[in-house]
Design a protein around this motif. Structure first.
Motif, PDB file in Angstrom:
ATOM      1  N   ARG A  26     -66.716 -26.306 -33.898  1.00  0.00           N
ATOM      2  CA  ARG A  26     -68.092 -26.112 -33.436  1.00  0.00           C
ATOM      3  C   ARG A  26     -68.285 -24.677 -32.979  1.00  0.00           C
ATOM      4  N   ASN A  70     -82.696 -30.882 -26.426  1.00  0.00           N
ATOM      5  CA  ASN A  70     -83.409 -29.874 -27.205  1.00  0.00           C
ATOM      6  C   ASN A  70     -84.905 -30.125 -27.086  1.00  0.00           C
ATOM      7  N   ARG A 127     -73.252 -26.177 -32.025  1.00  0.00           N
ATOM      8  CA  ARG A 127     -73.675 -26.308 -33.415  1.00  0.00           C
ATOM      9  C   ARG A 127     -72.443 -26.569 -34.255  1.00  0.00           C
ATOM     10  N   VAL A 173     -77.908 -29.761 -28.797  1.00  0.00           N
ATOM     11  CA  VAL A 173     -77.202 -29.636 -30.069  1.00  0.00           C
ATOM     12  C   VAL A 173     -78.242 -29.442 -31.148  1.00  0.00           C
ATOM     13  N   LEU A 174     -77.803 -28.823 -32.216  1.00  0.00           N
ATOM     14  CA  LEU A 174     -78.703 -28.640 -33.333  1.00  0.00           C
ATOM     15  C   LEU A 174     -78.403 -29.725 -34.338  1.00  0.00           C
ATOM     16  N   SER A 204     -82.590 -21.062 -29.837  1.00  0.00           N
ATOM     17  CA  SER A 204     -81.695 -20.803 -30.960  1.00  0.00           C
ATOM     18  C   SER A 204     -82.450 -21.124 -32.228  1.00  0.00           C
ATOM     19  N   ASN A 230     -78.919 -31.059 -37.795  1.00  0.00           N
ATOM     20  CA  ASN A 230     -79.363 -30.575 -39.081  1.00  0.00           C
ATOM     21  C   ASN A 230     -79.720 -31.757 -39.956  1.00  0.00           C
TER      22      ASN A 230
END
Lengths: 198, 591
Positions: free
Chosen positions: B519, B449, B545, B428-429, A153, B431
């Motif tokens: 989400r 990740n 996300r 999960v991203l 992603s 940020n």
């Protein structure tokens, strides 16, 4: 943006090489430097034959090996794929199997010719991959063909269009020769993820 | 006077209809079409010359005056080509007292050419004109490549240009000409229509006939080098004709003329092949046929300034379509005034140069549609339609049941959905620019990740392996409410033993610390058939996300559906809507 990304990939590769030290507790698998990489092929050292064993210990070791192999292949692959997509688009179809399919935002593209044509027409891209995950696919589903699921992603900017979040899934299958294992894409699913499009 | 000229227009035999050949191209006033279509290498009888506006150059004048007399002698020889020579001569003589040097100068060149032709000079030997009707509708590169491919004799096309809608170019070699004649009606275009090619003898093309002499080329190169900025890779050829160096040496570089443009492009090819920016402002360009060779010579050009020229229609820009321009200046060209408003003007230009970012110094609004999607819609495969439908409904049903249990508060029921040795991982991203501590922290401990996680041991650890482990970790994740109508499902790989599909959608967290957060998720399932016509999940990957709440009010539109076992009307409507979403969005591959 671009110079940053290049370093970033190289940073990964550095880490990737360093990892090979950690596996000396496992005599069965050979870990010569993290997999030779020809330009447009993802290649890893062969998986040594796994003795069929029913003991949970052996099974755990097997699974771990599969996972490691999958991780290695996935990382190498993702580096090569997006680099090729951005900089050497013409070479991209080489990463796909002959009968591979691409589902691109719901549109189906099947076969190398259609893929070559599709990638040719697609505007030039700048990918930034922020997430990568992989899993070895269970052999019951793949019927003993070693397969890895890779999920990525990030964001992408196509020339002339605004930036999008994207999600991409690949099924990589291994084609093993005595010397190495070549991974190719059996299936590819790409989608923009614009829930939070500003 | 005017009507005599009109008459002559109809009768003259010359076939070049290219504007370039009829314009000396040096006086500012644009003129009516009737003048530009006037044939003849007699140069301009265009009354605009009478308006002056051109710097007098005494030396030219003297020389040309001499030539006028010379021309008188030779004109007799040429009468068969030029029925109105006498008139023309007279007219020119009349104007010699004024400042019409240009006309005469061109005649000198013309006659030099003609004389050479008669003398059977090798370089000015037999030339052939190749004409392709309706050639303008084809992409120039495609057309020339197709012709080259089909032609048995290799050739070099010279002076490619358009006349009305016909494409024309010249070849020198007689064998090439006859080979080209042979391929007439042999090449098929995209509509499967055969392309005719007409071949005829012709006079020497202008860029050859008027080829610049070596010392002129050398001086031109020096001048251009002076005007080149290597740091920007920019070449400024504004008002090139009036460059003091060139003027001082009597070198007339009129870019509108084929020979000058060809020479300039040749110098660019040799010395500035990676050119980024080209400024051709104020060069009285009437047509861009000559410039279109730039596409092959310097495809790197991204900035082009064609302002203050004499371009009369947007078709001229079509000739430059091969360049991927980002900045373009076109103001102060006659055709700019032909658009009813600014936005039509902009969209016409954007049609030629879709990647254009800046026009006439103003940034263009970004495109509103993602045009990459449109051309690739493929038709679904008819023969396996039924099978697809069955699979689709199977997957839909599975997802409904799965998310019903998933959102119910007790996820233990999911044990039945997983294969014994299934795998699950979660990413999960994160940020880093989030100001508040991320509300995704409940997912962080399981975050696998691999972009951030390098430890191979952890990478194995975080991959949940058996169904018990999987459901155990799922139970610990926050309670959710999924929006089934937001789901976009892609079924992207199938064999008899494997079904891969991805679900993209949104969900809300319904209690706990992050209550109300929305989400976006993307979940990939790989499933294998189970005994009772259901499926087992063997691989499950979830990516979550966070999406800013204010944007997603509209995304979250529906309540959790009733369970599948009930047969209330709500459910069937829900199911129908899901079918809708599914059938328009999903793609599939079949083996």
């Amino acid at each position: 943006m671009r110079p940053f990304r290049r370093d970033w990939f190289q940073g990964d590769r550095g880490m990737h090489q360093g990892r090979s030290d950690r596996f000396h507790e496992e005599p069965q698998t050979s870990h010569t430097c993290g997999g030779s990489r020809t330009r447009e092929n993802v290649v890893t050292p062969p998986l040594t034959a796994q003795a069929a064993s029913s003991s949970p210990m052996a099974m755990a070791v097997d699974f771990k090996t599969y996972v490691d192999q999958a991780c290695r292949a996935a990382e190498e692959f993702v580096n090569i794929y997006y680099d090729t997509m951005d900089k050497r688009r013409r070479a991209l179809p080489r990463l796909y199997l002959d009968k591979a399919t691409l589902i691109w935002n719901g549109n189906v593209v099947t076969g190398l010719d259609a893929l070559a044509n599709f990638f040719d027409v697609l505007p030039s891209s700048e990918f930034q991959v922020n997430m990568l995950d992989c899993q070895p696919v269970h052999e019951q589903a793949t019927q003993a063909q070693t397969t890895v699921l890779v999920v990525t992603s990030g964001t992408v900017k196509f020339d002339g269009n605004k930036q999008h979040f994207f999600n991409q899934n690949f099924l990589l299958t291994a084609q093993s020769t005595p010397n190495n294992t070549v991974w190719k894409i059996a299936s590819d699913c790409f989608r923009f993820q614009d829930w939070a499009s500003s | 006077m005017a009507e005599r000229q009109q008459r002559q227009k109809c009768v003259l035999p010359w076939t070049y209809r290219n504007e370039e050949y009829s314009d000396g191209g040096s006086l500012p006033q644009g003129r009516k079409k009737s003048w530009s279509s006037f044939r003849g290498n007699f140069g301009k009888r265009n009354p605009r010359y009478e308006h002056g506006g051109y710097k007098p150059q005494p030396s030219h004048f003297q020389e040309d005056y001499r030539n006028v007399r010379m021309r008188d002698v030779q004109a007799d020889v040429q009468t068969r080509h030029a029925p109105y020579t006498t008139d023309h001569k007279r007219r020119v003589k009349l104007h010699n007292e004024g400042c019409i040097q240009i006309t005469v100068w061109r005649n000198k060149k013309f006659l030099k050419g003609k004389v050479g032709e008669n003398a059977q000079d090798g370089t000015l030997g037999s030339w052939f004109k190749i004409k392709v009707p309706d050639g303008m509708k084809y992409d120039k590169t495609w057309l020339m490549n197709s012709i080259q491919r089909h032609c048995s004799v290799p050739f070099t096309p010279v002076d490619f240009h358009y006349v009305k809608n016909w494409a024309q170019f010249f070849v020198q070699d007689a064998s090439a000409a006859s080979a080209l004649k042979d391929i007439s009606y042999k090449i098929c275009d995209e509509e499967n229509k055969k392309i005719p090619i007409f071949v005829s003898t012709s006079a020497v093309p202008y860029s050859v006939r008027d080829k610049l002499e070596p010392k002129e080329m050398e001086q031109l190169k020096l001048t251009m080098t002076k005007r080149y900025d290597p740091s920007q890779k920019a070449l400024d050829l504004q008002s090139l004709r009036y460059d003091p160096d060139l003027v001082g040496l009597d070198i007339d570089i009129i870019l509108n003329r084929r020979n000058c443009m060809a020479a300039t492009l040749q110098i660019i090819k040799k010395n500035f092949p990676e050119l980024l920016s080209l400024n051709l402002r104020n060069n009285k360009l009437h047509q861009l046929d000559g410039l279109s060779d730039l596409i092959q010579i310097a495809p790197t050009v991204k900035i082009l300034n064609l302002s203050r020229n004499e371009l009369k229609s947007a078709c001229e820009l079509d000739k430059m379509k091969g360049l991927k321009l980002e900045e373009l200046w076109l103001e102060e060209n006659p055709f700019c005034g032909t658009f009813p408003d600014q936005s039509t003007y902009i969209s016409a230009i954007k049609k030629c140069f879709p990647k254009l970012l800046c026009l006439d110094g103003q940034a263009l609004p970004p495109p509103t549609t993602v045009d990459i999607d449109k051309p690739y819609l493929t038709k679904p495969c008819e023969e396996s339609y039924k099978r697809c439908e069955a699979l689709k409904s199977l997957v839909m049903q599975f997802l409904q049941e799965y998310y019903f249990i998933y959102d119910s508060g007790n996820r233990q029921g999911l044990l039945g959905a997983y294969h014994d040795e299934a795998c699950f991982s979660l990413t999960v991203l994160f940020n880093p620019t989030d100001q508040a501590p991320s509300s995704l922290f409940e997912y962080f401990k399981d975050n696998r990740n691999m972009k951030n996680l390098k430890d191979p041991f952890l990478r194995v650890q975080l991959l949940k392996h058996t169904k018990r482990d999987i459901v155990g970790s799922l139970c610990v994740l926050p309670k959710t409410q999924h929006d089934l109508l937001s789901f976009v499902v892609d079924m992207w790989f199938q064999t008899e033993r494997m079904l891969c599909f991805s679900v993209n959608g949104v969900f809300k967290e319904v209690d706990g610390n992050s209550q109300g957060s929305v989400r976006a998720f993307s979940r990939t399932f790989i499933a294998t058939p189970a005994s009772c016509s259901g499926i087992f999940i063997v691989n499950d990957e979830l990516f979550v996300r966070d999406i800013t709440p204010r944007k997603t009010q509209s995304a979250f539109s529906i309540q959790v559906p009733a369970p599948i076992s009930s047969s209330g009307p709500n459910l069937s409507q829900q199911q129908q809507e899901m079918v809708q979403a599914f059938s328009t969005e999903s793609g599939m591959s079949l083996h």
